[in-house]
Design a protein around this motif. Structure first.
Motif, PDB file in Angstrom:
ATOM      1  N   SER B 194      46.904  46.639  37.790  1.00 56.59           N
ATOM      2  CA  SER B 194      47.117  46.709  36.345  1.00 56.59           C
ATOM      3  C   SER B 194      46.584  48.022  35.776  1.00 56.59           C
ATOM      4  O   SER B 194      45.452  48.407  36.049  1.00 56.59           O
ATOM      5  CB  SER B 194      46.427  45.520  35.678  1.00 56.59           C
ATOM      6  OG  SER B 194      46.404  45.701  34.290  1.00 56.59           O
ATOM      7  N   GLY B 195      47.405  48.716  35.021  1.00 55.97           N
ATOM      8  CA  GLY B 195      46.977  49.963  34.395  1.00 55.97           C
ATOM      9  C   GLY B 195      47.141  51.176  35.283  1.00 55.97           C
ATOM     10  O   GLY B 195      47.011  52.309  34.814  1.00 55.97           O
ATOM     11  N   GLN B 196      47.440  50.977  36.560  1.00 57.22           N
ATOM     12  CA  GLN B 196      47.566  52.112  37.483  1.00 57.22           C
ATOM     13  C   GLN B 196      49.027  52.523  37.664  1.00 57.22           C
ATOM     14  O   GLN B 196      49.940  51.710  37.494  1.00 57.22           O
ATOM     15  CB  GLN B 196      46.984  51.741  38.850  1.00 57.22           C
ATOM     16  CG  GLN B 196      45.494  51.457  38.816  1.00 57.22           C
ATOM     17  CD  GLN B 196      44.958  51.125  40.191  1.00 57.22           C
ATOM     18  OE1 GLN B 196      45.634  50.495  41.006  1.00 57.22           O
ATOM     19  NE2 GLN B 196      43.726  51.552  40.448  1.00 57.22           N
ATOM     20  N   ILE B 197      49.232  53.769  38.012  1.00 60.95           N
ATOM     21  CA  ILE B 197      50.552  54.227  38.440  1.00 60.95           C
ATOM     22  C   ILE B 197      50.378  55.083  39.690  1.00 60.95           C
ATOM     23  O   ILE B 197      49.305  55.625  39.939  1.00 60.95           O
ATOM     24  CB  ILE B 197      51.276  55.058  37.351  1.00 60.95           C
ATOM     25  CG1 ILE B 197      50.406  56.231  36.903  1.00 60.95           C
ATOM     26  CG2 ILE B 197      51.677  54.196  36.173  1.00 60.95           C
ATOM     27  CD1 ILE B 197      51.128  57.235  36.042  1.00 60.95           C
TER      28      ILE B 197
END
Lengths: 403, 403
Positions: B194-197
């Protein structure tokens, strides 16, 4: 004598894409994708902010310079923990996930901090979704994002990285061997004696094959001796493609077709109704895997034309490329041009891009015979001139093959 | 805020061609020639036959089907030993030297052998010089045949080989290090939480640098931590160019400018009046040799635009290329396009070649924000749109930068 189109059809009828291999993403630039690629993620993976600012509810706006409570700060990579409620905001950085409750982001430049926990928002209205990029806008899990046959350029490398393809299925690149033949040839680091010339075809054809993304090995010079040629041909037949230069005309020492047949290479055609390049020889052999064998004329310009017309399309197909790397287009002649002769001619020319409403033009090179490499360096297209004796005026349309 | 043109001038004012190196001819494809090249030979080195046939004196022709004495046979690489005299000929192969006395060559197809020592020539007239290429026609000893700054393509490889340049002076290629920064980034073989790319900028910028013939190393991901960034920056400063991605906006964790200044990099400019790409940072440091440092915005489209506008021209100059690899040209818009905003915009678009009398057209991409790599894969040019709020109709001219 068969036509250029018939010859090309024969070549392609014997040419099949190479096997597929899996490579690290860092090694696939310029390669051909061997399978469709689907995304394993939504991109963006969450509703995200396109700017640095404050995530808020548009329904809370209504007058300029209103004061809001700052609940927390979320940077890219963090997950918001607070829900945005009436008259509160979350400070948010570009790329960060939009917190629950918020439906727009106001840019930092339109706000004034009032200590750590409050902010004054100068703007009085925003549209729902302002400065937010919605989850999956760019791509959705399961979408086919790239198709087999595509060439992998830098942007595709970025996209493959985004969707987690650290290993990529690509076509193997063709292995090409190049053998220049002729007693008159000496290597480029030798000074030619009387009657000798340096071998320019070997290095040029090796570079042409590399420019078509092949892995190319230059076998050097094969003298006009049946045993020496036979040995080098055997070595060359370990590749996917063997390109020979010279030795395919009608001269007494033109031994190449005989040596190839003795090595088990089956002739598909010899001679094409074409200028320059008529003596072209093409054959195939299947031993450990299939090898395509091109016997190119020894004159550099003839060899270059035959490479572009027949070898390059074969390399494209072997490498699995769906689009040819050489394109047909039409040009207006930059000057008058006279053609004489009973063979269709592929004439070296320099074309220039269209400028505004002026169409692309092509200027035939001052071509001093089929050994003139120096003039040929200005060549970026071949004009396709039908057989016959005729003069084309400046400004007339001609077909061309862009190199 | 400085303009795009001012920023580019600053970059180029700090950019100088790299040193010269000498490489084997087999290793210079795609490199930039570092010195003018002159020919050490005449080409062809002697008057030579362009066909297989018989060398003769045109003055001996006069009636068809005349019988001639064959003095000897000369193949390419041999030196003729006989002089052609009245009613005699020398059998000659393509590329072989014209014997003394002869002034033309009749093609084999226009003759009939009468045993080994005589030939019947069906043709009754030939022009002096027919089927002969004169010594030095293509190039003369001492001629400058290629100029410094030229890109070495396959045809140049052939020409360099012909004139004996087995070693070639070329510009060294720029060494480029790429460092993507940001806590939200994970490598492409990780599944983002979550929140990462995933890090797409690092691999994309590495591939872009390679496509501009640089030798590029991807330093991976630098987390938003001053010490970690400082260590990676030190490593990157060993290259000719360090490209950072992310960390140059106004966000709280945008540490890059501070870390660079601490490492001794002198800021030349920060922020350009440009969309996308406004946060661009540029600086230089001279330690062991000079390093150019580009801090590109973290959004992939912004990073791509900044690479094409500023990094590519710098790489061209470092590599000694006189012609830019990206060209300006004008297109007709394929559809209506509305621009809004106070910054000049470089808008991703797909252009199509002119067809016959129809000029080249460009279609702005459906661009869903500056992180949309998927749409960007269709991009092959950037439309140059001035600041302001306006609508351009289909068919109107726009400036573009071809990628």
């Amino acid at each position: 004598m068969i036509s250029v189109d018939e010859a090309l059809k024969h070549v392609l009828d014997h040419t099949f894409p190479l096997p597929v291999t899996s490579l690290d993403l860092s090694a696939v630039l310029g390669r051909t994708l061997a399978a469709d690629v689907t995304s394993d993620i939504d991109s963006p993976p969450h509703d995200k902010s396109l700017v640095d600012g404050y995530a808020l509810r548009t329904s809370d706006l209504g007058r300029a310079n209103a004061l809001f409570k700052v609940l927390e700060e979320v940077t890219a990579g963090e997950t918001p923990t607070c829900k945005v409620t009436k008259d509160s905001v979350v400070r948010i950085m570009t790329g960060a996930a939009i917190p629950e409750g918020a439906d727009a982001v106001v840019m930092l430049e339109e706000t004034e901090a009032r200590g750590a926990e409050a902010v004054l928002i100068r703007r009085s209205s925003l549209t729902v979704g302002s400065n937010i990029m919605r989850r999956g806008t760019s791509l959705r899990q399961g979408d086919t994002v790239l198709e087999a046959g595509a060439t992998i350029r830098p942007l595709e490398v970025g996209l493959l990285s985004e969707i987690g393809r650290s290993q990529v299925f690509v076509q193997e690149v063709p292995r090409v061997a190049i053998l220049a033949t002729g007693n008159e040839l000496v290597p480029s680091d030798h000074r030619p004696k009387s009657g000798q010339i340096r071998n320019s075809n070997g290095p040029m054809l090796t570079a042409l094959a590399r420019s078509a993304t092949a892995s190319a090995v230059d076998l050097g010079i094969g003298r006009d001796d049946r045993d020496i040629l036979a040995q080098l041909v055997t070595e060359g037949l370990r590749s996917d493609v063997l390109i020979l230069s010279g030795g395919v005309s009608a001269g007494v020492l033109d031994l190449v077709p005989g040596v190839l047949e003795a090595a088990g290479v089956e002739q598909v055609f010899h001679k094409v109704n074409l200028k320059p390049g008529k003596p072209l020889w093409f054959g195939v052999v299947s031993q450990q895997g299939q090898t395509l064998v091109f016997g190119l004329p020894g004159n550099p310009v003839s060899g270059f034309v035959c490479f572009e017309l027949f070898v390059r399309p074969a390399l494209d197909r072997l490498a699995g490329r769906t689009a040819s790397s050489a394109g047909r287009r039409r040009f207006r002649l930059a000057c008058e041009h006279t053609h004489r002769g009973s063979r269709p001619t592929y004439y070296p020319a320099a074309w220039e891009e269209s400028v505004d409403d002026q169409p692309a033009t092509a200027k035939p090179l001052a071509w001093r015979g089929s050994a003139d490499l120096r003039s040929l360096t200005a060549c970026n297209c071949l004009l396709v001139l039908p057989a016959g004796d005729y003069t084309l005026g400046a400004g007339q349309w001609v077909d061309g093959l862009v190199i």
